[in-house]
Write an enzyme that holds these catalytic residues in place. Structure first.
Site, PDB file in Angstrom:
ATOM      1  CD  GLU A   1      -2.565   1.229   2.684  1.00 54.27           C
ATOM      2  OE1 GLU A   1      -3.576   1.951   2.746  1.00 54.27           O
ATOM      3  OE2 GLU A   1      -2.143   0.543   3.647  1.00 54.27           O
TER       4      GLU A   1
ATOM      5  CE  LYS B   1      -7.324   1.704   3.664  1.00 55.45           C
ATOM      6  NZ  LYS B   1      -6.081   2.110   4.364  1.00 55.45           N
TER       7      LYS B   1
ATOM      8  CB  CYS C   1      -4.527  -1.414   4.575  1.00 54.46           C
ATOM      9  SG  CYS C   1      -3.549  -1.382   6.103  1.00 54.46           S
TER      10      CYS C   1
END
Length: 229
Positions: free
Chosen positions: A43, A112, A146
């Site tokens: 990431e 995200k 994540c």
């Protein structure tokens, strides 16, 4: 179908895109030399969590990152799940994953969805709104970033469309919560009956130490491969 997976578990230079791009290039070369089919990056590999500097650092429309990843995929004939980078679109910032096939064609783009409050992500980043499913070498796959893995219903929504056989996870996961990293990934593998391939960074920034321990997990939750910290 068998895929040879490469995970780039790397340190990231905070706020230094040029140095980080060279790391990405080096790992693509290493992956190609070992016959990797799919390479996964961590990431925010381009800048790290330099969130207060996004006006200067964020990649406008992701153009520079996309060009680099596409070139590497085509040059080395490998599929690339491009971790994520900070992008800027329409005066907003996003944490964006780009996926390219081995011909350099973009097959997916994902912002995200779940932003991480403990790293102040929600103060700077805009959340995405769509899912991330794609096909690499005939294998139905999905990708998340994540903190997304703490939301099983979101992962399940994507994995159930197909169903998907592979879940790619890219992260900057702190060392102090590394035990939860493994447990959450094993849970996502078991409940979705899929392989999980997860890349975490190593090293540190001004506020965090990152835990590494990138993983490949089978659909029964067994650890197939785990990197060190």
């Amino acid at each position: 179908m068998k895929l040879k997976i490469g995970i780039a578990q790397v340190d990231i230079f905070l706020g230094n895109p040029q140095a980080n791009q060279q790391t990405i290039i080096d790992y693509a070369q290493k992956a190609a030399q070992t016959g990797v089919d799919v390479l996964l990056y961590p990431e925010m590999w381009q800048t790290g969590y330099a969130l207060t500097e996004l006006d200067r650092l964020a990649d406008h429309n992701g153009d520079e990152s996309q060009a680099l990843l596409s070139q590497l995929a085509k040059q080395h004939h490998i599929n690339i799940v491009g971790g994520s980078v900070a992008t800027q679109r329409d005066h907003k910032f996003y944490n964006t994953m780009f996926v390219f096939d081995r011909y350099g064609q973009k097959v997916s783009e994902y912002d995200k969805l779940h932003l991480f409050g403990l790293m102040n992500e929600e103060k700077y980043i805009t959340a995405g709104s769509h899912s991330n499913v794609f096909n690499l070498d005939g294998v139905p796959s999905a990708g998340v970033i994540c903190y997304d893995i703490r939301f099983p219903e979101w992962v399940r929504t994507m994995m159930a469309t197909g169903p998907q056989e592979l879940l790619f996870v890219t992260a900057e996961w702190p060392e102090q919560r590394i035990a939860q990293w493994q447990t959450l990934l094993q849970a996502r593998a078991i409940e979705n009956q899929s392989f999980v391939v997860a890349a975490n960074r190593v090293g540190h920034d001004n506020d965090n130490v990152f835990g590494g321990r990138s993983l490949v997990i089978d659909p029964l939750g067994n650890i197939v491969k785990q990197a060190s910290d």
